[in-house]
Design a protein around this motif. Structure first.
Motif, PDB file in Angstrom:
ATOM      1  N   GLU A 159       0.807  -1.225   0.000  1.00 41.98           N
ATOM      2  CA  GLU A 159       0.000   0.000   0.000  1.00 41.98           C
ATOM      3  C   GLU A 159       0.838   1.273   0.000  1.00 41.98           C
ATOM      4  O   GLU A 159       0.354   2.338  -0.397  1.00 41.98           O
ATOM      5  CB  GLU A 159      -0.931   0.008   1.218  1.00 41.98           C
ATOM      6  CG  GLU A 159      -2.043  -1.032   1.156  1.00 41.98           C
ATOM      7  CD  GLU A 159      -3.035  -0.740   0.036  1.00 41.98           C
ATOM      8  OE1 GLU A 159      -3.413   0.430  -0.121  1.00 41.98           O
ATOM      9  OE2 GLU A 159      -3.387  -1.674  -0.693  1.00 41.98           O
ATOM     10  N   CYS A 160       2.083   1.200   0.428  1.00 44.76           N
ATOM     11  CA  CYS A 160       2.940   2.397   0.492  1.00 44.76           C
ATOM     12  C   CYS A 160       3.174   2.944  -0.912  1.00 44.76           C
ATOM     13  O   CYS A 160       3.529   2.209  -1.831  1.00 44.76           O
ATOM     14  CB  CYS A 160       4.272   2.051   1.139  1.00 44.76           C
ATOM     15  SG  CYS A 160       5.438   3.437   1.180  1.00 44.76           S
ATOM     16  N   VAL A 161       2.971   4.262  -1.078  1.00 46.23           N
ATOM     17  CA  VAL A 161       3.145   4.887  -2.400  1.00 46.23           C
ATOM     18  C   VAL A 161       4.475   5.642  -2.492  1.00 46.23           C
ATOM     19  O   VAL A 161       4.711   6.352  -3.466  1.00 46.23           O
ATOM     20  CB  VAL A 161       1.970   5.839  -2.712  1.00 46.23           C
ATOM     21  CG1 VAL A 161       0.672   5.064  -2.812  1.00 46.23           C
ATOM     22  CG2 VAL A 161       1.866   6.953  -1.669  1.00 46.23           C
ATOM     23  N   GLU A 162       5.324   5.494  -1.495  1.00 45.03           N
ATOM     24  CA  GLU A 162       6.663   6.095  -1.495  1.00 45.03           C
ATOM     25  C   GLU A 162       6.610   7.625  -1.605  1.00 45.03           C
ATOM     26  O   GLU A 162       7.448   8.239  -2.258  1.00 45.03           O
ATOM     27  CB  GLU A 162       7.524   5.520  -2.641  1.00 45.03           C
ATOM     28  CG  GLU A 162       7.596   4.010  -2.694  1.00 45.03           C
ATOM     29  CD  GLU A 162       8.392   3.391  -1.530  1.00 45.03           C
ATOM     30  OE1 GLU A 162       8.862   4.133  -0.667  1.00 45.03           O
ATOM     31  OE2 GLU A 162       8.501   2.144  -1.508  1.00 45.03           O
ATOM     32  N   CYS A 163       5.611   8.233  -0.974  1.00 44.19           N
ATOM     33  CA  CYS A 163       5.504   9.697  -1.032  1.00 44.19           C
ATOM     34  C   CYS A 163       6.541  10.386  -0.153  1.00 44.19           C
ATOM     35  O   CYS A 163       6.860  11.558  -0.352  1.00 44.19           O
ATOM     36  CB  CYS A 163       4.106  10.152  -0.637  1.00 44.19           C
ATOM     37  SG  CYS A 163       3.662   9.792   1.089  1.00 44.19           S
ATOM     38  N   GLY A 164       7.050   9.681   0.866  1.00 45.37           N
ATOM     39  CA  GLY A 164       8.102  10.224   1.718  1.00 45.37           C
ATOM     40  C   GLY A 164       7.624  11.179   2.801  1.00 45.37           C
ATOM     41  O   GLY A 164       8.439  11.793   3.487  1.00 45.37           O
ATOM     42  N   VAL A 165       6.306  11.324   2.964  1.00 46.00           N
ATOM     43  CA  VAL A 165       5.781  12.268   3.959  1.00 46.00           C
ATOM     44  C   VAL A 165       6.246  11.894   5.367  1.00 46.00           C
ATOM     45  O   VAL A 165       6.657  12.758   6.149  1.00 46.00           O
ATOM     46  CB  VAL A 165       4.244  12.326   3.903  1.00 46.00           C
ATOM     47  CG1 VAL A 165       3.694  13.110   5.088  1.00 46.00           C
ATOM     48  CG2 VAL A 165       3.791  12.956   2.608  1.00 46.00           C
ATOM     49  N   CYS A 166       6.213  10.626   5.704  1.00 46.09           N
ATOM     50  CA  CYS A 166       6.598  10.185   7.048  1.00 46.09           C
ATOM     51  C   CYS A 166       8.061  10.491   7.337  1.00 46.09           C
ATOM     52  O   CYS A 166       8.417  10.838   8.466  1.00 46.09           O
ATOM     53  CB  CYS A 166       6.323   8.691   7.218  1.00 46.09           C
ATOM     54  SG  CYS A 166       7.142   7.646   5.985  1.00 46.09           S
ATOM     55  N   LEU A 167       8.905  10.404   6.307  1.00 45.93           N
ATOM     56  CA  LEU A 167      10.332  10.678   6.485  1.00 45.93           C
ATOM     57  C   LEU A 167      10.579  12.175   6.652  1.00 45.93           C
ATOM     58  O   LEU A 167      11.314  12.608   7.549  1.00 45.93           O
ATOM     59  CB  LEU A 167      11.116  10.139   5.287  1.00 45.93           C
ATOM     60  CG  LEU A 167      12.637  10.321   5.345  1.00 45.93           C
ATOM     61  CD1 LEU A 167      13.229   9.566   6.532  1.00 45.93           C
ATOM     62  CD2 LEU A 167      13.272   9.828   4.045  1.00 45.93           C
ATOM     63  N   ARG A 168       9.926  12.963   5.805  1.00 45.06           N
ATOM     64  CA  ARG A 168      10.129  14.417   5.862  1.00 45.06           C
ATOM     65  C   ARG A 168       9.537  15.024   7.134  1.00 45.06           C
ATOM     66  O   ARG A 168       9.966  16.082   7.585  1.00 45.06           O
ATOM     67  CB  ARG A 168       9.532  15.086   4.626  1.00 45.06           C
ATOM     68  CG  ARG A 168      10.305  14.828   3.349  1.00 45.06           C
ATOM     69  CD  ARG A 168       9.860  15.785   2.244  1.00 45.06           C
ATOM     70  NE  ARG A 168       8.476  15.581   1.884  1.00 45.06           N
ATOM     71  CZ  ARG A 168       8.061  14.683   0.993  1.00 45.06           C
ATOM     72  NH1 ARG A 168       8.941  13.916   0.374  1.00 45.06           N
ATOM     73  NH2 ARG A 168       6.791  14.548   0.708  1.00 45.06           N
ATOM     74  N   ALA A 169       8.520  14.374   7.698  1.00 45.14           N
ATOM     75  CA  ALA A 169       7.921  14.890   8.921  1.00 45.14           C
ATOM     76  C   ALA A 169       8.914  14.858  10.087  1.00 45.14           C
ATOM     77  O   ALA A 169       8.773  15.620  11.049  1.00 45.14           O
ATOM     78  CB  ALA A 169       6.676  14.076   9.286  1.00 45.14           C
ATOM     79  N   ALA A 170       9.916  13.980   9.972  1.00 46.02           N
ATOM     80  CA  ALA A 170      10.995  13.908  10.967  1.00 46.02           C
ATOM     81  C   ALA A 170      10.468  13.741  12.393  1.00 46.02           C
ATOM     82  O   ALA A 170      10.931  14.388  13.324  1.00 46.02           O
ATOM     83  CB  ALA A 170      11.878  15.156  10.865  1.00 46.02           C
ATOM     84  N   VAL A 171       9.468  12.874  12.538  1.00 43.17           N
ATOM     85  CA  VAL A 171       8.883  12.664  13.866  1.00 43.17           C
ATOM     86  C   VAL A 171       9.459  11.440  14.572  1.00 43.17           C
ATOM     87  O   VAL A 171       9.184  11.226  15.752  1.00 43.17           O
ATOM     88  CB  VAL A 171       7.345  12.513  13.767  1.00 43.17           C
ATOM     89  CG1 VAL A 171       6.723  13.820  13.309  1.00 43.17           C
ATOM     90  CG2 VAL A 171       6.967  11.363  12.857  1.00 43.17           C
ATOM     91  N   CYS A 172      10.221  10.650  13.840  1.00 43.45           N
ATOM     92  CA  CYS A 172      10.762   9.436  14.457  1.00 43.45           C
ATOM     93  C   CYS A 172      11.951   9.796  15.364  1.00 43.45           C
ATOM     94  O   CYS A 172      12.971  10.301  14.887  1.00 43.45           O
ATOM     95  CB  CYS A 172      11.208   8.442  13.384  1.00 43.45           C
ATOM     96  SG  CYS A 172      11.891   6.916  14.098  1.00 43.45           S
ATOM     97  N   PRO A 173      11.857   9.543  16.657  1.00 47.77           N
ATOM     98  CA  PRO A 173      12.935   9.935  17.585  1.00 47.77           C
ATOM     99  C   PRO A 173      14.199   9.103  17.426  1.00 47.77           C
ATOM    100  O   PRO A 173      15.267   9.502  17.900  1.00 47.77           O
ATOM    101  CB  PRO A 173      12.296   9.725  18.965  1.00 47.77           C
ATOM    102  CG  PRO A 173      11.268   8.668  18.742  1.00 47.77           C
ATOM    103  CD  PRO A 173      10.724   8.909  17.365  1.00 47.77           C
ATOM    104  N   THR A 174      14.094   7.952  16.748  1.00 46.99           N
ATOM    105  CA  THR A 174      15.280   7.093  16.594  1.00 46.99           C
ATOM    106  C   THR A 174      15.736   6.995  15.147  1.00 46.99           C
ATOM    107  O   THR A 174      16.626   6.188  14.840  1.00 46.99           O
ATOM    108  CB  THR A 174      14.977   5.678  17.121  1.00 46.99           C
ATOM    109  OG1 THR A 174      13.905   5.111  16.344  1.00 46.99           O
ATOM    110  CG2 THR A 174      14.575   5.713  18.589  1.00 46.99           C
ATOM    111  N   GLU A 175      15.107   7.784  14.263  1.00 46.43           N
ATOM    112  CA  GLU A 175      15.435   7.787  12.829  1.00 46.43           C
ATOM    113  C   GLU A 175      15.353   6.378  12.235  1.00 46.43           C
ATOM    114  O   GLU A 175      16.212   5.956  11.461  1.00 46.43           O
ATOM    115  CB  GLU A 175      16.815   8.384  12.601  1.00 46.43           C
ATOM    116  CG  GLU A 175      16.906   9.835  13.065  1.00 46.43           C
ATOM    117  CD  GLU A 175      18.255  10.464  12.748  1.00 46.43           C
ATOM    118  OE1 GLU A 175      19.216   9.719  12.466  1.00 46.43           O
ATOM    119  OE2 GLU A 175      18.349  11.704  12.787  1.00 46.43           O
ATOM    120  N   ALA A 176      14.275   5.695  12.602  1.00 49.14           N
ATOM    121  CA  ALA A 176      14.081   4.330  12.105  1.00 49.14           C
ATOM    122  C   ALA A 176      13.471   4.303  10.709  1.00 49.14           C
ATOM    123  O   ALA A 176      13.582   3.307   9.993  1.00 49.14           O
ATOM    124  CB  ALA A 176      13.179   3.554  13.079  1.00 49.14           C
TER     125      ALA A 176
END
Length: 240
Positions: free
Chosen positions: A36-53
């Motif tokens: 289902e992932c469309v590789e939009c990159g929104v989750c990465l750019r949001a930079a909300v992951c505290p461990t950069e996972a």
């Protein structure tokens, strides 16, 4: 996109940032639904992951999966067209470019939206019907580059199951083809497994009216009150 299970601490901070809701909670770590992932990159750019996972894996750049980024992330350019976005700019600035002359309509079918997306196979269903009519499909649109056979509308088999956030199919008809085009496309659009927004580009008449609105109302497809009008911001390049 992927989530490194060794780094993920299951804080769930990233889940709400996925426009496709494909970040899921696992027993030991969150993970991406790769289908289902469309590789939009929104989750990465949001930079909300505290461990950069969260990271963009190598396979996201490899064809045919690479088209997911090209259709879903407006910052990514199509390799052949050297432009980003889902359609062609000129369709939205027709009063300046004059791409659609008087007596012609530009049509756009936008497949998918955040939350639903679309498989390329859904676009093929409509293309196969559309190309049986005497219409001119826009060749500078990225959807055209996915065609295998311009005569039948068959698309390249390796891209059919790829999922993108949205894609726009653009084509041109004459004024006389309006009713036939609408009546032919309606049944197949009702069968596709995603949402489709229907757009029409035209030019104002010399008296400032839009005659196409009454024709659309007569065939049961009235323009919505919130129809968007893109005003030209300069001297028309082409006058027809």
């Amino acid at each position: 996109m992927k989530i490194d299970p060794e780094k993920c601490i299951s804080c769930l901070e990233c889940i709400d940032y996925c426009p496709m809701k494909c970040i899921l909670e696992g027993e030991e770590a969150t993970y991406m639904d790769q289908d289902e992932c469309v590789e939009c990159g929104v989750c990465l750019r949001a930079a909300v992951c505290p461990t950069e996972a969260i990271y963009m894996p190598e396979e996201a750049f490899q064809y045919p999966r690479s088209i997911r980024r090209e259709f879903s992330d407006p910052a990514v350019q199509y390799p052949t067209l050297k432009q980003g976005g889902r359609g062609t700019e000129e369709m939205k600035t027709n009063d300046v470019t004059g791409r659609y002359r008087r007596g012609e309509y530009g049509m756009a079918l936008e497949f998918g939206r955040p939350g639903t997306g679309t498989r390329i196979s859904e676009i093929e269903k409509v293309l196969k019907v559309l190309l049986k009519m005497d219409v001119e499909v826009e060749k500078s649109n990225p959807v055209f580059l996915l065609l295998k056979d311009e005569a039948t509308g068959e698309m390249k088999p390796e891209v059919l199951n790829e999922k993108v956030l949205s894609a726009i199919l653009e084509f041109k008809i004459t004024e006389n083809q309006l009713e036939d085009a609408v009546n032919t496309l309606r049944p197949v659009l009702a069968e596709v497994d995603t949402v489709v927004s229907w757009g029409l580009a035209t030019r104002f008449a010399s008296d400032g009216t839009l005659p196409v609105r009454s024709r659309l109302a007569q065939i049961g497809l009235p323009a919505r009150p919130n129809a968007k009008i893109n005003m030209g911001m300069g001297r028309p390049i082409v006058e027809a």
